[in-house]
Design an enzyme around this catalytic site. Structure first.
Site, PDB file in Angstrom:
ATOM      1  N   ASN A 147      20.520   0.107  39.016  1.00 54.66           N
ATOM      2  CA  ASN A 147      21.129   0.735  40.192  1.00 54.66           C
ATOM      3  C   ASN A 147      19.996   1.242  41.074  1.00 54.66           C
ATOM      4  OD1 ASN A 147      22.527   2.211  42.058  1.00 54.66           O
ATOM      5  ND2 ASN A 147      23.222   3.803  40.629  1.00 54.66           N
ATOM      6  N   TRP A 148      19.699   0.455  42.102  1.00 56.65           N
ATOM      7  CA  TRP A 148      18.537   0.788  42.945  1.00 56.65           C
ATOM      8  C   TRP A 148      18.832   1.919  43.930  1.00 56.65           C
ATOM      9  CZ3 TRP A 148      16.607  -4.825  44.476  1.00 56.65           C
ATOM     10  CH2 TRP A 148      15.947  -5.373  43.371  1.00 56.65           C
ATOM     11  N   LYS A 149      20.093   2.283  44.066  1.00 57.39           N
ATOM     12  CA  LYS A 149      20.472   3.339  45.007  1.00 57.39           C
ATOM     13  C   LYS A 149      19.895   3.020  46.403  1.00 57.39           C
ATOM     14  CE  LYS A 149      20.873   6.360  41.063  1.00 57.39           C
ATOM     15  NZ  LYS A 149      20.834   7.695  40.487  1.00 57.39           N
ATOM     16  N   HIS A 169      30.459   6.064  41.246  1.00 54.80           N
ATOM     17  CA  HIS A 169      29.203   6.695  40.832  1.00 54.80           C
ATOM     18  C   HIS A 169      29.250   8.176  41.206  1.00 54.80           C
ATOM     19  CE1 HIS A 169      25.017   7.825  40.595  1.00 54.80           C
ATOM     20  NE2 HIS A 169      24.851   6.783  39.799  1.00 54.80           N
ATOM     21  N   GLU A 216      27.182  10.115  42.465  1.00 55.07           N
ATOM     22  CA  GLU A 216      26.615  10.462  43.773  1.00 55.07           C
ATOM     23  C   GLU A 216      27.625  10.181  44.884  1.00 55.07           C
ATOM     24  OE1 GLU A 216      22.960   8.276  43.247  1.00 55.07           O
ATOM     25  OE2 GLU A 216      22.322   9.765  41.763  1.00 55.07           O
ATOM     26  N   GLU A 228      28.094   8.338  32.482  1.00 55.10           N
ATOM     27  CA  GLU A 228      26.890   8.906  33.079  1.00 55.10           C
ATOM     28  C   GLU A 228      27.045  10.420  33.200  1.00 55.10           C
ATOM     29  OE1 GLU A 228      24.502   5.826  35.405  1.00 55.10           O
ATOM     30  OE2 GLU A 228      25.980   6.606  36.790  1.00 55.10           O
ATOM     31  N   GLY A 242      18.794  11.220  36.885  1.00 54.73           N
ATOM     32  CA  GLY A 242      17.603  11.509  37.682  1.00 54.73           C
ATOM     33  C   GLY A 242      16.875  12.778  37.275  1.00 54.73           C
ATOM     34  N   SER A 298      18.915   8.923  33.065  1.00 57.87           N
ATOM     35  CA  SER A 298      17.524   8.962  32.598  1.00 57.87           C
ATOM     36  C   SER A 298      17.258   8.009  31.431  1.00 57.87           C
ATOM     37  CB  SER A 298      17.120  10.400  32.252  1.00 57.87           C
ATOM     38  OG  SER A 298      17.207  11.220  33.415  1.00 57.87           O
ATOM     39  N   GLY A 311      18.855   3.973  36.815  1.00 62.66           N
ATOM     40  CA  GLY A 311      18.453   4.283  38.180  1.00 62.66           C
ATOM     41  C   GLY A 311      16.938   4.234  38.317  1.00 62.66           C
TER      42      GLY A 311
HETATM   43  P1  PGA Z   1      18.795   7.559  36.476  1.00 66.15           P
HETATM   44  O1  PGA Z   1      20.120   7.140  37.288  1.00 66.15           O
HETATM   45  O2  PGA Z   1      18.509   6.445  35.498  1.00 66.15           O
HETATM   46  O3  PGA Z   1      17.737   7.704  37.533  1.00 66.15           O
HETATM   47  O4  PGA Z   1      19.099   8.825  35.778  1.00 66.15           O
HETATM   48  C1  PGA Z   1      21.203   6.536  36.659  1.00 66.15           C
HETATM   49  C2  PGA Z   1      22.324   6.306  37.642  1.00 66.15           C
HETATM   50  O5  PGA Z   1      22.525   7.143  38.518  1.00 66.15           O
HETATM   51  O6  PGA Z   1      23.033   5.279  37.577  1.00 66.15           O
END
Ligand code: PGA
Length: 263
Positions: free
Chosen positions: A15-17, A100, A102, A176, A182, A222, A243
């Protein structure tokens, strides 16, 4: 629900966001070309919408799929800035991320909207990867399982009638925990397994044991090369939604490699 484990093909999803430019995305895909081979797993890249087309082209001939980071619940119309399921398909997508944390947080996506998005994805032939997870305060208040249950049932209410009785379920879940995204604070394997087991048990109540045993449940939060082996050793963890550690092809490849070595 341990003991239900069926042969589930792992999924490694990047997931490159809102990261990477076209050149960087293309060189990431070229690095995979040199090193991925034919993994005994599904590999999916979720780039930002403007990169979808170039990533879809860059992975041609590779056993890698591409997906959208979000999908609108309507198939077309006056929705400035949004992307529809038919547009994702047209850009070469196979998957769509739905819900997600976010998006739930920054775009006020409710459980029922997430369900409608997953339904739109399915109805247009995309595979929804549905994200769920509790916040830090929900965990501290002892509300983790209630939160997961509410999120899962809302999405199943929306998609259940679109699912085939036969064949593999055409969706995946990603557990998640929001406090792990993150932050570097990964869930322990036991804590993640407890949530995955809970989700699979709820799935079995709704869809039956056989279908529940086929649904792939990814862990996200993470995930990195150093912790995936112990996580994927748990019976209900079927891959990772990554991510930060997916932005660099070396660490994303190491996540796939280290997980395979553990299996
Ligand atoms: P992260 O993000 O690996 O940076 O914790 C995961 C995600 O949001 O899908």
């Amino acid at each position: 629900m341990a003991g239900l484990r069926a042969p589930r093909r792992p999924i490694f999803a990047a997931n490159w966001k809102m990261n990477l430019l076209r050149d960087e995305a293309e060189s990431f895909c070229n690095d995979l070309r040199g090193a991925l081979g034919s993994p005994e797993a599904d590999v999916v890249i979720f780039p930002a919408a403007p990169l979808l087309d170039s990533v879809a082209r860059s992975i041609e001939g590779l056993s890698v799929m591409v997906g959208g980071q979000d999908v609108h619940h309507e198939s077309e119309g006056a929705f400035t800035g949004d992307v529809s399921a038919p547009q994702l398909l047209d850009a070469g997508c196979v998957w769509a991320l739905c819900g997600h944390s976010e998006r739930r947080r920054d775009h006020a996506e409710t459980d029922s909207l997430v369900g409608a998005k997953a339904r739109a994805a399915l109805d247009h032939g995309l595979l929804p990867m549905i994200c769920l997870g509790e916040t830090q305060s929900q965990r501290k208040a002892g509300e983790t399982m209630d939160t997961l249950s509410r999120q899962l049932h809302a999405v199943l209410d929306a998609i259940e009638s679109s699912l085939d009785e036969e064949g593999e379920p055409r969706f995946a879940l990603a557990y998640e925990p929001v406090w792990a995204i993150g932050t570097g604070a990964t869930a322990t394997p036991a804590l993640a397994q407890e949530a995955h087991d809970f989700l699979r048990t709820r799935l079995a109540e709704r869809l039956g044991t056989r279908r529940a045993s086929q649904v792939r449940i990814l862990y996200g939060g993470s995930a990195k090369p150093g912790n995936v082996a112990e996580l994927i050793a748990e019976p209900d963890i079927d891959g990772f939604l990554v991510g930060g550690a997916s932005l660099d092809s070396v660490s994303f490849r190491a996540i796939i490699h280290n997980s395979a070595a553990a299996g």
